[in-house]
Motif scaffolding. Structure first.
Motif, PDB file in Angstrom:
ATOM      1  N   CYS A   1       2.535   5.850  -3.154  1.00  0.00           N
ATOM      2  CA  CYS A   1       3.667   6.802  -3.249  1.00  0.00           C
ATOM      3  C   CYS A   1       4.028   7.410  -1.898  1.00  0.00           C
ATOM      4  O   CYS A   1       4.486   8.554  -1.804  1.00  0.00           O
ATOM      5  CB  CYS A   1       3.360   7.934  -4.240  1.00  0.00           C
ATOM      6  N   ILE A   2       3.804   6.620  -0.850  1.00  0.00           N
ATOM      7  CA  ILE A   2       4.200   7.049   0.499  1.00  0.00           C
ATOM      8  C   ILE A   2       5.677   6.720   0.707  1.00  0.00           C
ATOM      9  O   ILE A   2       6.387   7.393   1.432  1.00  0.00           O
ATOM     10  CB  ILE A   2       3.338   6.298   1.546  1.00  0.00           C
ATOM     11  N   ASP A   3       6.118   5.635   0.078  1.00  0.00           N
ATOM     12  CA  ASP A   3       7.492   5.193   0.232  1.00  0.00           C
ATOM     13  C   ASP A   3       8.002   4.804  -1.156  1.00  0.00           C
ATOM     14  O   ASP A   3       7.208   4.510  -2.059  1.00  0.00           O
ATOM     15  CB  ASP A   3       7.528   4.001   1.193  1.00  0.00           C
TER      16      ASP A   3
ATOM     17  N   SER B   1      10.165  14.357  -4.674  1.00  0.00           N
ATOM     18  CA  SER B   1       9.287  14.288  -3.486  1.00  0.00           C
ATOM     19  C   SER B   1       8.151  15.286  -3.598  1.00  0.00           C
ATOM     20  O   SER B   1       7.007  15.003  -3.239  1.00  0.00           O
ATOM     21  CB  SER B   1      10.076  14.610  -2.216  1.00  0.00           C
TER      22      SER B   1
ATOM     23  N   ALA C   1       4.173  14.435  -3.792  1.00  0.00           N
ATOM     24  CA  ALA C   1       3.198  15.040  -2.863  1.00  0.00           C
ATOM     25  C   ALA C   1       2.017  15.603  -3.657  1.00  0.00           C
ATOM     26  O   ALA C   1       0.860  15.455  -3.272  1.00  0.00           O
ATOM     27  CB  ALA C   1       3.859  16.149  -2.031  1.00  0.00           C
TER      28      ALA C   1
ATOM     29  N   ARG D   1      -0.138  12.748  -4.817  1.00  0.00           N
ATOM     30  CA  ARG D   1      -0.973  12.232  -3.714  1.00  0.00           C
ATOM     31  C   ARG D   1      -2.129  13.193  -3.453  1.00  0.00           C
ATOM     32  O   ARG D   1      -3.248  12.784  -3.155  1.00  0.00           O
ATOM     33  CB  ARG D   1      -0.144  12.064  -2.439  1.00  0.00           C
ATOM     34  N   LEU D   2      -1.849  14.475  -3.557  1.00  0.00           N
ATOM     35  CA  LEU D   2      -2.883  15.475  -3.252  1.00  0.00           C
ATOM     36  C   LEU D   2      -4.011  15.441  -4.287  1.00  0.00           C
ATOM     37  O   LEU D   2      -5.183  15.527  -3.940  1.00  0.00           O
ATOM     38  CB  LEU D   2      -2.243  16.870  -3.248  1.00  0.00           C
TER      39      LEU D   2
ATOM     40  N   LEU E   1       0.844  -1.199   0.000  1.00  0.00           N
ATOM     41  CA  LEU E   1       0.000   0.000   0.000  1.00  0.00           C
ATOM     42  C   LEU E   1       0.881   1.253   0.000  1.00  0.00           C
ATOM     43  O   LEU E   1       0.586   2.232  -0.677  1.00  0.00           O
ATOM     44  CB  LEU E   1      -0.903  -0.005   1.240  1.00  0.00           C
ATOM     45  N   HIS E   2       1.951   1.227   0.789  1.00  0.00           N
ATOM     46  CA  HIS E   2       2.863   2.378   0.820  1.00  0.00           C
ATOM     47  C   HIS E   2       3.458   2.643  -0.563  1.00  0.00           C
ATOM     48  O   HIS E   2       3.607   3.782  -0.994  1.00  0.00           O
ATOM     49  CB  HIS E   2       4.027   2.148   1.795  1.00  0.00           C
TER      50      HIS E   2
END
Lengths: 223, 389
Positions: free
Chosen positions: A55-57, A76, A80, A83-84, A50-51
């Motif tokens: 795109c969390i990790d 990065s 972000a 993700r937004l 899931l991460h």
């Protein structure tokens, strides 16, 4: 159309100089509008997957394409932004910002995305109404029940009309009746807005509602 | 607005710690303001202040001139200048002032004391000591009239020389065989807070000019003007001199007196550093507590800059709150300081809480907050977004 594709996705952690492969050469595709459940025993790599997809990790190796964009090429800051605008997240423990009202929590991603004030207010009210919390907009999280908080979290995840909504054990902290209501909301989002839903869960009621279930064991997809 | 609100609410959530930090900053700022005020107050005991709107001083004058009496930087033809000023309806009052350290004695010339003599034109401005009763108004000696021999002294001087109203005293700029003291009669004793620090004798301007050798050239150290609208006229009449408003004169005193400047700079620096330390400690704890929230914000796509904004605003509010508390403590502290100084030292230095000092204290506090906020924000690690799961 494939909205997510992974190629030989691998994530390796080093703990005390010992390498642990949380994910090993995972290849999967998820189509637009699919409702996918990811399950597996503890330590199977569900959260790590899931991460990666959210795109969390970043992966140790391999590729992840979201809407045909290779995420390994993004900075990065760009991640972000992705993700937004394109992804939404619902967490097991709700994770609403405690000092903001329900309204302000839902509004926050839109504010960050630069949505104009009037449109932002209207969409926030509409989202909270759609999850049945039209009358609780001015309440802070501590004044809401667990189910209500999770519904606010879902509304927040939908704020910028993401292409994909990720949920990590969204019913884990809720009783079965409330959990069913939450899943009803996810189903309706998927059915009406054709948003892709990806849920990590042990819960059989989640997997029974999904179009497809991806089983993980020891960091690999098993059939 | 959301990040402002978040930071305020975060501070309110930990309100006891917030209050403690703000109070600690406030104490540092209040001490800075009071210490600088005491320095100024010691200086102000020899200055007329009250409702003066403007000071005209020579451009390169120094506040030690009354002591050195060098005469190198003085205003000339001051009586004529005053007459010109009074022609303007915007000028409500004006007087030149000459300050000189002189020798004074009452009956025994072997028992001289060093005092500060002020030469003024009585009645020219409606504040002390110009408006002390007992003085003949104007400056008769300058215009060919008789020597008035009137002197007004303060309580310090009265105690020093054992003088009362009606007694005689003698003033001169030297002692010994070259001395030719002039006699004066005490017509009034000033007993106000403003003139309680050092022994002061006030006489007519031309009579002090005569004693100190400044009559030729009609010289004085400064011209005080009453009249809020007189600024443009003064700048036109005195293009080569400094025309200072109230706050500017306070700044001038601080800057031109190296001791006051050093005190102001040192206390400002100490307050700034203390402010930074208190705010920094609180912010580090705050960032640590908010790590989870920041991870969530980062996960849902809130940019690092936006997250840092809430950190920065917290620091700013802490410093602004501390600054306000410092200003209040300084104003209240002045009263206690006055009482304590009178009891312990025996006289009142009347710390001058100039509004400029209060503003300066608040600015030092806010600067500490801005600097610390930026430092904390820059040094903050990127939130670990996996913590949100």
């Amino acid at each position: 159309m494939n909205i997510i594709q992974t190629i030989d996705l691998t994530k390796r952690y080093k703990i005390n100089n010992i390498a642990i492969d949380a994910l090993q050469n995972v290849n999967l595709t998820i189509e637009e509008g699919e409702f996918v459940a990811i399950n597996g025993p503890s330590g199977s790599g569900k959260s790590t997957l899931l991460h990666m997809l959210g795109c969390i990790d970043r992966p140790t190796s391999g590729k992840i394409y979201i809407n045909n964009t290779d995420t390994s090429t993004l900075s990065s800051k760009a991640l972000a932004k992705l993700r937004l605008r394109q992804l939404g997240f619902v967490f097991q423990q709700f994770h609403l910002l405690p000092t903001l009202t329900a309204f302000e929590n839902v509004e926050l991603p839109m504010r960050e995305a630069g949505v104009p004030g009037k449109e932002r207010r209207e969409r926030t009210e509409s989202l909270l109404e759609s999850v049945g919390l039209g009358s609780r907009t001015r309440h802070i999280p501590s004044q809401l029940s667990g189910g209500e908080q999770q519904r606010v979290a879902i509304a927040r995840a939908l704020a910028n009309r993401p292409a994909i909504v990720f949920a990590d054990e969204p019913t884990g902290e809720l009783d079965s009746v409330t959990g069913e209501r939450i899943l009803d909301i996810f189903e309706s989002i998927n059915r009406e807005s054709l948003q892709t839903i990806i849920i990590v869960s042990h819960d059989k009621s989640v997997t029974s509602r999904a179009h497809r279930v991806i089983h993980l064991k020891d960091g690999r997809i098993v059939q | 607005m959301t990040y402002l609100k978040m930071s305020l609410k975060n501070l309110y959530r930990r309100r006891y710690r917030t209050l403690f930090t703000m109070t600690a900053i406030g104490v540092a700022i209040a001490l800075m303001i009071l210490l600088t005020s005491v320095s100024l107050g010691l200086k102000e005991n020899s200055d007329a202040s009250g409702s003066i709107d403007f000071w005209v001083v020579p451009a390169d004058s120094d506040i030690l001139d009354p002591v050195l009496g060098s005469g190198q930087t003085m205003l000339g033809d001051v009586h004529s200048e005053i007459e010109t000023l009074f022609l303007d309806p915007g000028v409500k009052g004006a007087s030149p002032v000459l300050n000189r350290v002189v020798y004074a004695y009452a009956n025994d010339p072997n028992e001289t004391s060093v005092v500060l003599a002020m030469g003024v034109i009585p009645g020219a401005i409606d504040i002390m000591p110009f408006a002390a009763s007992g003085f003949t108004g104007g400056d008769p000696y300058f215009f060919g009239g008789g020597w008035t021999d009137e002197a007004v002294i303060n309580r310090q001087m009265a105690a020093l020389l054992g003088l009362g109203v009606g007694d005689r005293l003698n003033l001169d700029i030297s002692t010994g065989i070259f001395a030719s003291p002039k006699g004066f009669r005490v017509v009034n004793i000033i007993d106000t807070v403003d003139y309680s620090g050092i022994p002061v004798v006030v006489i007519h301007l031309s009579e002090l000019q005569y004693i100190t050798g400044n009559l030729e050239g009609d010289r004085a150290d400064q011209i005080l003007v009453e009249g809020p609208d007189a600024g443009p006229l003064l700048e036109k009449l005195y293009p080569d001199h400094l025309v200072l408003s109230g706050s500017e004169y306070t700044a001038f005193k601080i800057v031109s007196d190296k001791r006051i400047l050093a005190t102001a700079a040192a206390t400002a620096l100490v307050s700034f550093i203390l402010g930074m330390l208190f705010i920094g400690t609180t912010m580090v704890m705050s960032v640590s507590e908010l790590e989870g929230d920041m991870a969530v914000m980062s996960a849902i796509g809130i940019s690092r800059i936006s997250i840092l904004k809430s950190v920065f605003y917290e620091s700013l509010f802490l410093s602004a709150g501390g600054g306000l508390i410092g200003v209040l403590l300084a104003v209240v502290g002045k009263v206690f300081l006055n009482n304590m100084l009178t009891r312990v030292i025996g006289f009142n230095v009347s710390p001058a809480i100039d509004p400029m000092l209060l503003v300066g204290g608040f600015i030092v506090s806010v600067c500490a907050g801005i600097f610390t906020g930026i430092m904390v924000a820059l040094l903050m690690k990127r939130p670990d977004m996996t913590r949100a799961f």
